[in-house]
Every structure is written in structure tokens, then in C-alpha cells.
Design a protein around this motif. Structure first.
Motif, PDB file in Angstrom:
ATOM      1  N   LYS A 145     -26.103 -47.661-121.014  1.00  0.00           N
ATOM      2  CA  LYS A 145     -24.750 -47.775-121.166  1.00  0.00           C
ATOM      3  C   LYS A 145     -24.066 -46.526-120.083  1.00  0.00           C
ATOM      4  CE  LYS A 145     -24.037 -50.059-125.515  1.00  0.00           C
ATOM      5  NZ  LYS A 145     -23.559 -50.201-126.847  1.00  0.00           N
ATOM      6  N   PRO A 146     -23.115 -46.577-119.454  1.00  0.00           N
ATOM      7  CA  PRO A 146     -22.530 -45.665-118.685  1.00  0.00           C
ATOM      8  C   PRO A 146     -22.170 -44.256-119.881  1.00  0.00           C
ATOM      9  CG  PRO A 146     -21.102 -47.470-118.441  1.00  0.00           C
ATOM     10  CD  PRO A 146     -21.883 -47.877-119.444  1.00  0.00           C
ATOM     11  N   HIS A 147     -22.437 -43.175-119.212  1.00  0.00           N
ATOM     12  CA  HIS A 147     -22.435 -41.813-119.873  1.00  0.00           C
ATOM     13  C   HIS A 147     -21.081 -41.127-119.342  1.00  0.00           C
ATOM     14  CE1 HIS A 147     -26.568 -41.979-121.815  1.00  0.00           C
ATOM     15  NE2 HIS A 147     -26.821 -42.576-120.926  1.00  0.00           N
ATOM     16  N   LYS A 148     -20.457 -40.274-120.288  1.00  0.00           N
ATOM     17  CA  LYS A 148     -19.412 -39.648-120.059  1.00  0.00           C
ATOM     18  C   LYS A 148     -19.570 -38.868-118.796  1.00  0.00           C
ATOM     19  CE  LYS A 148     -16.217 -36.390-122.383  1.00  0.00           C
ATOM     20  NZ  LYS A 148     -15.886 -35.709-123.732  1.00  0.00           N
ATOM     21  N   ILE A 149     -20.586 -38.116-118.654  1.00  0.00           N
ATOM     22  CA  ILE A 149     -21.167 -37.229-117.573  1.00  0.00           C
ATOM     23  C   ILE A 149     -21.995 -37.991-116.418  1.00  0.00           C
ATOM     24  CG2 ILE A 149     -22.471 -35.273-116.798  1.00  0.00           C
ATOM     25  CD1 ILE A 149     -22.186 -34.030-119.625  1.00  0.00           C
ATOM     26  N   ASP A 150     -21.592 -37.885-115.325  1.00  0.00           N
ATOM     27  CA  ASP A 150     -22.216 -38.698-114.163  1.00  0.00           C
ATOM     28  C   ASP A 150     -23.102 -37.835-113.233  1.00  0.00           C
ATOM     29  OD1 ASP A 150     -22.795 -40.919-112.761  1.00  0.00           O
ATOM     30  OD2 ASP A 150     -21.244 -40.661-111.343  1.00  0.00           O
ATOM     31  N   PHE A 151     -24.394 -37.883-113.076  1.00  0.00           N
ATOM     32  CA  PHE A 151     -25.094 -37.052-112.195  1.00  0.00           C
ATOM     33  C   PHE A 151     -26.191 -38.086-111.529  1.00  0.00           C
ATOM     34  CE2 PHE A 151     -29.162 -34.497-111.972  1.00  0.00           C
ATOM     35  CZ  PHE A 151     -28.551 -33.349-111.116  1.00  0.00           C
ATOM     36  N   VAL A 152     -25.974 -37.891-110.233  1.00  0.00           N
ATOM     37  CA  VAL A 152     -26.826 -38.603-109.300  1.00  0.00           C
ATOM     38  C   VAL A 152     -27.416 -37.602-108.241  1.00  0.00           C
ATOM     39  CG1 VAL A 152     -26.791 -40.132-107.335  1.00  0.00           C
ATOM     40  CG2 VAL A 152     -25.613 -40.669-109.479  1.00  0.00           C
ATOM     41  N   ILE A 153     -28.547 -37.399-108.124  1.00  0.00           N
ATOM     42  CA  ILE A 153     -29.378 -36.786-107.174  1.00  0.00           C
ATOM     43  C   ILE A 153     -30.640 -37.249-106.578  1.00  0.00           C
ATOM     44  CG2 ILE A 153     -31.006 -35.826-108.972  1.00  0.00           C
ATOM     45  CD1 ILE A 153     -30.316 -32.791-107.751  1.00  0.00           C
ATOM     46  N   GLY A 154     -30.820 -37.005-105.477  1.00  0.00           N
ATOM     47  CA  GLY A 154     -32.075 -37.464-104.538  1.00  0.00           C
ATOM     48  C   GLY A 154     -31.839 -38.031-103.203  1.00  0.00           C
ATOM     49  N   PRO A 155     -32.879 -38.495-102.668  1.00  0.00           N
ATOM     50  CA  PRO A 155     -32.829 -38.993-101.172  1.00  0.00           C
ATOM     51  C   PRO A 155     -31.977 -40.449-101.379  1.00  0.00           C
ATOM     52  CG  PRO A 155     -35.065 -39.201-102.150  1.00  0.00           C
ATOM     53  CD  PRO A 155     -34.353 -38.616-103.018  1.00  0.00           C
ATOM     54  N   ILE A 156     -30.999 -40.742-100.883  1.00  0.00           N
ATOM     55  CA  ILE A 156     -30.161 -41.944-101.102  1.00  0.00           C
ATOM     56  C   ILE A 156     -29.543 -42.564 -99.800  1.00  0.00           C
ATOM     57  CG2 ILE A 156     -27.997 -43.026-102.286  1.00  0.00           C
ATOM     58  CD1 ILE A 156     -28.401 -40.717-104.409  1.00  0.00           C
ATOM     59  N   GLU A 157     -28.838 -41.893 -99.121  1.00  0.00           N
ATOM     60  CA  GLU A 157     -28.381 -42.748 -97.985  1.00  0.00           C
ATOM     61  C   GLU A 157     -28.891 -42.321 -96.649  1.00  0.00           C
ATOM     62  OE1 GLU A 157     -26.148 -44.857 -98.525  1.00  0.00           O
ATOM     63  OE2 GLU A 157     -24.875 -44.185-100.267  1.00  0.00           O
ATOM     64  N   ARG A 158     -28.851 -43.278 -95.611  1.00  0.00           N
ATOM     65  CA  ARG A 158     -29.405 -43.296 -94.426  1.00  0.00           C
ATOM     66  C   ARG A 158     -28.916 -42.999 -93.104  1.00  0.00           C
ATOM     67  NH1 ARG A 158     -31.660 -49.442 -95.295  1.00  0.00           N
ATOM     68  NH2 ARG A 158     -29.198 -49.490 -96.144  1.00  0.00           N
ATOM     69  N   TYR A 159     -27.681 -42.524 -93.478  1.00  0.00           N
ATOM     70  CA  TYR A 159     -26.489 -42.128 -92.188  1.00  0.00           C
ATOM     71  C   TYR A 159     -27.298 -41.365 -90.959  1.00  0.00           C
ATOM     72  CZ  TYR A 159     -23.646 -44.575 -95.276  1.00  0.00           C
ATOM     73  OH  TYR A 159     -23.238 -45.480 -96.218  1.00  0.00           O
ATOM     74  N   ASN A 160     -28.055 -40.360 -91.431  1.00  0.00           N
ATOM     75  CA  ASN A 160     -28.506 -39.420 -90.413  1.00  0.00           C
ATOM     76  C   ASN A 160     -29.634 -39.946 -89.516  1.00  0.00           C
ATOM     77  OD1 ASN A 160     -26.707 -37.232 -90.899  1.00  0.00           O
ATOM     78  ND2 ASN A 160     -27.906 -36.572 -92.585  1.00  0.00           N
ATOM     79  N   ASP A 161     -30.208 -40.823 -90.096  1.00  0.00           N
ATOM     80  CA  ASP A 161     -31.292 -41.642 -89.197  1.00  0.00           C
ATOM     81  C   ASP A 161     -30.717 -42.642 -88.277  1.00  0.00           C
ATOM     82  OD1 ASP A 161     -33.495 -42.813 -88.250  1.00  0.00           O
ATOM     83  OD2 ASP A 161     -34.530 -43.644 -89.946  1.00  0.00           O
ATOM     84  N   GLN A 162     -30.350 -42.234 -87.270  1.00  0.00           N
ATOM     85  CA  GLN A 162     -29.649 -43.075 -86.076  1.00  0.00           C
ATOM     86  C   GLN A 162     -30.694 -43.680 -85.362  1.00  0.00           C
ATOM     87  OE1 GLN A 162     -25.895 -41.748 -84.270  1.00  0.00           O
ATOM     88  NE2 GLN A 162     -25.889 -40.053 -85.604  1.00  0.00           N
ATOM     89  N   LEU A 163     -31.900 -43.579 -85.413  1.00  0.00           N
ATOM     90  CA  LEU A 163     -33.024 -44.023 -84.654  1.00  0.00           C
ATOM     91  C   LEU A 163     -33.459 -45.413 -85.459  1.00  0.00           C
ATOM     92  CD1 LEU A 163     -35.915 -41.510 -83.533  1.00  0.00           C
ATOM     93  CD2 LEU A 163     -34.459 -43.082 -82.077  1.00  0.00           C
ATOM     94  N   PHE A 164     -33.691 -45.413 -86.762  1.00  0.00           N
ATOM     95  CA  PHE A 164     -34.052 -46.633 -87.494  1.00  0.00           C
ATOM     96  C   PHE A 164     -33.029 -47.047 -88.604  1.00  0.00           C
ATOM     97  CE2 PHE A 164     -37.863 -45.438 -85.360  1.00  0.00           C
ATOM     98  CZ  PHE A 164     -38.277 -46.568 -84.718  1.00  0.00           C
ATOM     99  N   PHE A 165     -32.144 -46.287 -89.051  1.00  0.00           N
ATOM    100  CA  PHE A 165     -31.267 -46.310 -89.892  1.00  0.00           C
ATOM    101  C   PHE A 165     -32.289 -46.718 -91.516  1.00  0.00           C
ATOM    102  CE2 PHE A 165     -28.195 -48.312 -93.072  1.00  0.00           C
ATOM    103  CZ  PHE A 165     -27.302 -47.739 -92.932  1.00  0.00           C
ATOM    104  N   THR A 166     -33.351 -45.818 -91.410  1.00  0.00           N
ATOM    105  CA  THR A 166     -34.356 -45.868 -92.830  1.00  0.00           C
ATOM    106  C   THR A 166     -34.522 -44.647 -93.478  1.00  0.00           C
ATOM    107  OG1 THR A 166     -35.630 -47.589 -91.264  1.00  0.00           O
ATOM    108  CG2 THR A 166     -36.747 -46.424 -92.989  1.00  0.00           C
TER     109      THR A 166
END
Length: 452
Positions: A145-166
Motif C-alpha cells: 500500500k502507498p506510504h506517506k513517505i516516498d523514496f525511489v533510488i537506483g538506476p532507472i531512466e535511459r535518456y543519457n544513452d543515446q546510442l541504444f537507449f538502454t
């Protein structure tokens, strides 16, 4: 000069207990500690950033993948071995010492928390950074269930890889749930999901509509990639298989949205629409319309997930993926208007601020080439509206015909979804060549000069 990899937001009147405040402070420390890893990954001088050797070619990488699939794992850095062969080094090995510090801070926060489930989730996140089992962390949060405090961390989005978007870049955020605005977002989510029409290709559609969560947060901090790009919303996970099995969570970042509205969206509205037209749309109406654009975009993302779309469309996929969600979200508002969930003026404000957002992405693209797919996607929409007569230009300003605009949005939405569902690489290429020119934005450069 490299942009700051950490952005703090001043948020007042948070309803936190003394214990929760200590937990949040420790999580902010952990989020800050991941920024140096992102700085090692990010490098705008190379299309592959620092994920690949700077002298490597795409052909060499594709050849190496035949022997070692981990070369194109989202979570490895590609380096040259002793004989100049390409090798894949997992993030949790490459950045071991820094990640140990981050994990220690997260586990310290877990010890402080009186919420056992939340503390357990933090420990899962910390261990994922140390052993590379990032899916486990995402699955844990999606099934709780959603918690009051939200915390996300780690390798997530691919935008800096413009060679393969991977390759995924490291990032983190810390936020606190805004219950009132979340209620409005949930209302939109429920109506849009219930109004979802039949899908084009059922065998390839990823279906998890009953497992979509949404929240609006008073965000305290961005770190890593998200600090660089200053997104106003997010929808995780990115993996379609995880989405199908466990659902997805949409997060709206209230402070970054407010900053974006004040600094870009609202000034752009005044720059690209005629003065007489502007008088019909007071700031609160525009602000709500702009915020709802964020809801609509993120809610619509999981409604348009086709399992093999990335494989078919390749580098064109992110262009269609992003703009299709934005356009489909507005299209869905037709049913909201008919059910009196929103007024005609509110729907108009949503469409008007969609146009302002298009110019905002172009401005961002001029500073950050990594968001090319957003700029091209919104260029498709603006060019499509001009071609249909939904928008007309007068002395450098747009004056929309809302009836034509909504019809055009409906047509464009169907076209984009068809390409995502069954389109070929060649279909995507031809469509981009015909509709994705950025020249329309350039025509308005004099009006936007103060924002560039």
C-alpha cells in the motif's frame, strides 16, 4: 560547467512526526550520496555518455553482444579488457564503494522507522543497490500500500544513452504524500481507465489496468538524472513485464511542477497565444490544466504498452511512447466532459497548456539534447494541428479552434497508437520525417527569446 546533480525544494507545512522527520532527513542524505555516481555516468560529449568506451562503434557493440548479452544490460558499464575486447561490469561492482555508503544510509533510515513494512522496503532497496537485484525493490513497492513517505533510488531512466537507449542512469527522489491533490489525480485515473476502449492487438497488449497507482508528492529533493532533467512526473517501472505482473505507480512532483509552470509553461502561454485570447484563462485555470496534463500523460502510459513495440520501432520508440501518452490522455477527457467531471473551460485549459508544454520541451531540448524524443514528439503534435487547421498562426501567435483541435487530437491519438501497436520501423521513420520537424518552434524563437 556541469549542472548540479542535486536539487532541493523548499516545502513548508509537511505533516510529519518527529520520527518521520528523522527518517526523511536520513533518506535525503542517501539520495544526495548517489549523485556522484550519476556524475560518473553522465557525459554529454558522447552519445553513449560514459556507459561505453568513447572510441567504440555501434557495430562493435552489436558484434560483442552476440557473445555477451550483458554488454547491453541496462545495468552494466562497458569497458575494454586487456586485449581491447568489450567487457560488461555490473553497476554494483563498478560503483561498489559509493553504493555501500548509500545502502548504509538507507538502512540507518530503516532502523529509525516505526513502520515495519516501510522499513522492510527500505532494506530491500538498500540490498538491491549492493547486489544488482533492482527488480526486487520495484516489486516490493508496487505490491505494498502507498506510504506517506516516498523514496525511489537506483538506476532507472535511459535518456543519457543515446546510442541504444538502454543504459539506466542513477537517480533518487524523496517526497511526502499530498492527500488532497492525490484525490483529484485518482479521480482522473479511475475515469480514464474505465473509459479505455478496445485494444488494437490484444495478443500484444500489456494489460494491468486494475493495478495502476497514482500519487502527488511534496518532493523534497531530486538527485542524479532527475535533478538534471527536472521532470514533473514519473511512471515506474519501465519494464513491461513487471508492469503486467505487478502494475505501475505514477508520481506527480508538485514542487518541480510549480517551478516549471511559473518559469516556463505560463510565460510560454503569454508568448504564443494572442493577447485577447489570453484574457479568457486566469492563472488558476491554466495551472490546474497544466497539472492535469501531467496526470493524463502518466496515467495513459500504461494504457498504451505493447509488448514488442520497442523491438519493432527501435530508436523511434521513445518518440511515439511519450507523445502518444500525452495525446491519448487529452483524448480521454472527452468522456470526462460528458460525465461532468470537468467543464468545457477546464478541457480547453488542458489543451492550451499541452501546446505550452510542447514549446517547453523544445526549450529544454536546446539545453539538454537527451530529451530529443520529447521535442520531436511534441513537434509531431503541433505540426499535425497546424496541418488540420486546428491551430492558426496570426502575427506569430496561435489561436486554436477547439472543435477542430479535439478532432485532430482524436485522429492523432489513433494514428500514434496504431504505430505503437502494429507499426513497422519503416512506418515510424516515414511518420517522423513527415511530421517531426522542429522548424515550427524556431519560427516562434523571437517571442520566446527571454526563456531561451
Amino acid at each position: 560547467m556541469k549542472k548540479r546533480a542535486v536539487v532541493h525544494f523548499k516545502v513548508k507545512n509537511l505533516s510529519l512526526t518527529a520520527e518521520e522527520k528523522k527518517v526523511v532527513d536520513k533518506l535525503v542524505e542517501a539520495a544526495e550520496a548517489i549523485a556522484p555516481i550519476y556524475e560518473k555516468q553522465e557525459n554529454p560529449q558522447y552519445p553513449g555518455a560514459n556507459f561505453y568506451p568513447h572510441d567504440v562503434t555501434k557495430e562493435e557493440i552489436l558484434e560483442a553482444v552476440k557473445q555477451n548479452p550483458n554488454i547491453l544490460s541496462p545495468y552494466t558499464v562497458v569497458e575494454r579488457g586487456k586485449n581491447r575486447e568489450l567487457i560488461a561490469v555490473p553497476y554494483h561492482v563498478k560503483y561498489k564503494s559509493q553504493l555501500e555508503k548509500v545502502a548504509r544510509l538507507i538502512k540507518d533510515a530503516a532502523k529509525m522507522s516505526e513502520n515495519k513494512n516501510f522499513a522492510s522496503g527500505l532494506r530491500v532497496q538498500a540490498n538491491a543497490l549492493l547486489d544488482g537485484n533492482y527488480d526486487a525493490a520495484q516489486i516490493y513497492w508496487l505490491t505494498m500500500k502507498p506510504h506517506k513517505i516516498d523514496f525511489v533510488i537506483g538506476p532507472i531512466e535511459r535518456y543519457n544513452d543515446q546510442l541504444f537507449f538502454t543504459k539506466c542512469s542513477c537517480q533518487a527522489w524523496v517526497g511526502v504524500w499530498d492527500e488532497i491533490l492525490t484525490e483529484d489525480a485518482v479521480k482522473f485515473k479511475n475515469y480514464i481507465v474505465s473509459a479505455r476502449r478496445k485494444i488494437l492487438t490484444p495478443s500484444e497488449k500489456v494489460d494491468f489496468l486494475d493495478k495502476i497507482q497514482i500519487r502527488v508528492d511534496d518532493t523534497l529533493l531530486f538527485s542524479g538524472l532527475i535533478a538534471q532533467f527536472m521532470f514533473t512526473s514519473s511512471n515506474l517501472p519501465n519494464d513491461v513485464n513487471l508492469m503486467e505482473e505487478h502494475g505501475s505507480e505514477v508520481t506527480i512532483f508538485k514542487p518541480s511542477f510549480k517551478k516549471k509552470f511559473d518559469k516556463e509553461y505560463h510565460p510560454i502561454f503569454h508568448a504564443v497565444f494572442e493577447e485577447k485570447f489570453q484574457k479568457g484563462y486566469p492563472v488558476p485555470v491554466l495551472k490546474l490544466g497544466s497539472l492535469r496534463n501531467s496526470y493524463l500523460h502518466e496515467i495513459s502510459h500504461p494504457l498504451l504498452r505493447y509488448r514488442d513495440a520497442e523491438r519493432r520501432l527501435k530508436e523511434y520508440f521513445p518518440i511515439f511512447d511519450e507523445i502518444a501518452a500525452s495525446v491519448y490522455g487529452i483524448k480521454s477527457c472527452g468522456s470526462l466532459l460528458l460525465k461532468d467531471v470537468i467543464s468545457q473551460k477546464e478541457l480547453e485549459a488542458i489543451m492550451v497548456m499541452f501546446i505550452a508544454k510542447a514549446f517547453s520541451w523544445w526549450i529544454t531540448y536546446l539545453r539538454e539534447p537527451g530529451v530529443t524524443h520529447y521535442a520531436q514528439g511534441f513537434a509531431i503534435a503541433i505540426n499535425f494541428f497546424l496541418e488540420s487547421g486546428a491551430l492558426r498562426e496570426s502575427r506569430g501567435f496561435y489561436w486554436p479552434n477547439f472543435t477542430k483541435l479535439f478532432v485532430s487530437i482524436d485522429e492523432l491519438s489513433d494514428t500514434l497508437e496504431r504505430i505503437l501497436a502494429i507499426g513497422t520501423y519503416e512506418d515510424a521513420r516515414k511518420f517522423i520525417e513527415k511530421h517531426a520537424s522542429l522548424k515550427t518552434f524556431e519560427y516562434f524563437r523571437p517571442n520566446l527569446e527571454k526563456l531561451l
